[in-house]
Design a protein around this motif. Sequence first.
Motif, PDB file in Angstrom:
ATOM      1  N   ILE A 239     -10.814   8.906  -6.396  1.00 32.44           N
ATOM      2  CA  ILE A 239      -9.446   8.423  -6.530  1.00 32.44           C
ATOM      3  C   ILE A 239      -8.728   9.110  -7.693  1.00 32.44           C
ATOM      4  N   SER A 240      -7.412   9.129  -7.611  1.00 33.37           N
ATOM      5  CA  SER A 240      -6.558   9.733  -8.626  1.00 33.37           C
ATOM      6  C   SER A 240      -6.031   8.669  -9.577  1.00 33.37           C
TER       7      SER A 240
ATOM      8  N   TRP B  37      -6.620  12.200   2.118  1.00 30.66           N
ATOM      9  CA  TRP B  37      -5.325  11.582   2.406  1.00 30.66           C
ATOM     10  C   TRP B  37      -4.327  11.978   1.331  1.00 30.66           C
TER      11      TRP B  37
ATOM     12  N   THR C  80       0.842  -1.192   0.000  1.00 26.76           N
ATOM     13  CA  THR C  80       0.000   0.000   0.000  1.00 26.76           C
ATOM     14  C   THR C  80       0.880   1.247   0.000  1.00 26.76           C
TER      15      THR C  80
ATOM     16  N   GLU D 227      -0.993   1.335  -7.994  1.00 30.71           N
ATOM     17  CA  GLU D 227      -1.133   2.570  -7.224  1.00 30.71           C
ATOM     18  C   GLU D 227      -2.583   3.050  -7.196  1.00 30.71           C
TER      19      GLU D 227
ATOM     20  N   GLN E  42      -5.153   2.791  -3.471  1.00 26.64           N
ATOM     21  CA  GLN E  42      -5.905   3.871  -2.811  1.00 26.64           C
ATOM     22  C   GLN E  42      -7.200   3.340  -2.193  1.00 26.64           C
TER      23      GLN E  42
ATOM     24  N   LEU F 244      -1.022  10.617  -0.169  1.00 29.40           N
ATOM     25  CA  LEU F 244      -0.348   9.322  -0.186  1.00 29.40           C
ATOM     26  C   LEU F 244       0.925   9.418  -1.025  1.00 29.40           C
TER      27      LEU F 244
ATOM     28  N   ALA G  56      -8.013   3.039   1.782  1.00 27.48           N
ATOM     29  CA  ALA G  56      -9.145   3.760   2.369  1.00 27.48           C
ATOM     30  C   ALA G  56     -10.061   2.817   3.130  1.00 27.48           C
TER      31      ALA G  56
ATOM     32  N   GLU H 157      -3.518  12.727  -3.994  1.00 32.29           N
ATOM     33  CA  GLU H 157      -4.566  12.921  -2.996  1.00 32.29           C
ATOM     34  C   GLU H 157      -5.773  12.054  -3.311  1.00 32.29           C
ATOM     35  N   THR H 158      -6.344  11.494  -2.255  1.00 32.94           N
ATOM     36  CA  THR H 158      -7.523  10.645  -2.331  1.00 32.94           C
ATOM     37  C   THR H 158      -8.534  11.184  -1.327  1.00 32.94           C
TER      38      THR H 158
END
Length: 364
Positions: free
Chosen positions: A103-104, A78, A62, A131, A135, A80, A139, A89-90
Amino acid sequence: MNLFGLDRAQLRAAFAAMGEKPYRADQVMQWIYRRGKDSFDEMSNISKALRERLAQHFEIRTPELVTEQVSADGTRKWVLRLDGGNAIETVYIPEEGRATLCISSQVGCAMDCSFCSTAQQGLNRNMTTAEIIAQVWFAARTLGGDFQNERVISNIVFMGMGEPLANYNAVLPAIRILLDDFGFGLSKRRVTVSTSGLVPFIDRLREDVDTALAVSLHAPTDALRDELVPINRKYPIAELLDACRRYTAGKDRKTHIVYEYVMLDGVNDKPEHARALARLLGDMAAKVNLIPFNPFPQTQYRRSKPEAIQAFAKILRDRRILTTVRRTRGDDIDAACGQLVGRVQSRQKNRLSARIGDVPVIST
């Protein structure tokens, strides 16, 4: 190899290359996504010998948490850290009856939409499938759900950093993992891919997977959309809407595309804009989501006044266009739509306006 990066077909192929039965791959996916395990030692219905082989060839890794912020309205953001020193960022948005994870899919963005803070970074790189999926797993674990019976995330939207369809090779397996019964097991209506309008990839998405689609429209004319969403210079509105018609063709009547429309004071929020938008979408399976603009440093734009937004929505509704006004969430922690920035360590000023004829799509 990080197992978050493999959908079921890919994982089965990897197991076959090891001389293992395909159903073993299904079992491993269930342990990861339905039971939330990140240790091979906990996979009790798999032999010790196979667990040892898995540990030699694979990992379940993770991202590293950099910071967590919690908004007054319950939204969580978050930051990350990814490989190479980048961070994304999430955002988790809880609501009554649902909980959405935004999600990104890229570090930064090349689309250069003028009203979006993420786009002002330029593009650094695409994210890998691992990746992207990590996320969601991170989460769910952080929020304390059991991944199966007590879902803490009901909806996934690819509306974080980046243009998802510009990272198609990584996003497609991620969607498959989200929808797979051996993965997160979400329904097709609960996973939404948002695009600024990469027409060829809208057609590819329709052929490859059945998922919800959102289109960042933001203007009813090409002249205005060219300024706000520069990809329009390559794929103008008529071409984009034709692709949207193809996307919904043959699907059930409940299938519609969400057209996102950020409300910019004095720019695209006048009654004539609303009437033009209604004419554009009048014959389509469409839902319009009006988004009050979320400001960021050095922006030239202001949020439309509440009365202008409501008047705009009324014009659309009077013309039988399904319309909602998005409630701004998380703006006190810069987690609202268009505010995500992450951290780019090796920034490329890879602006779409400079290379409009060659949209970068980086294979992962």
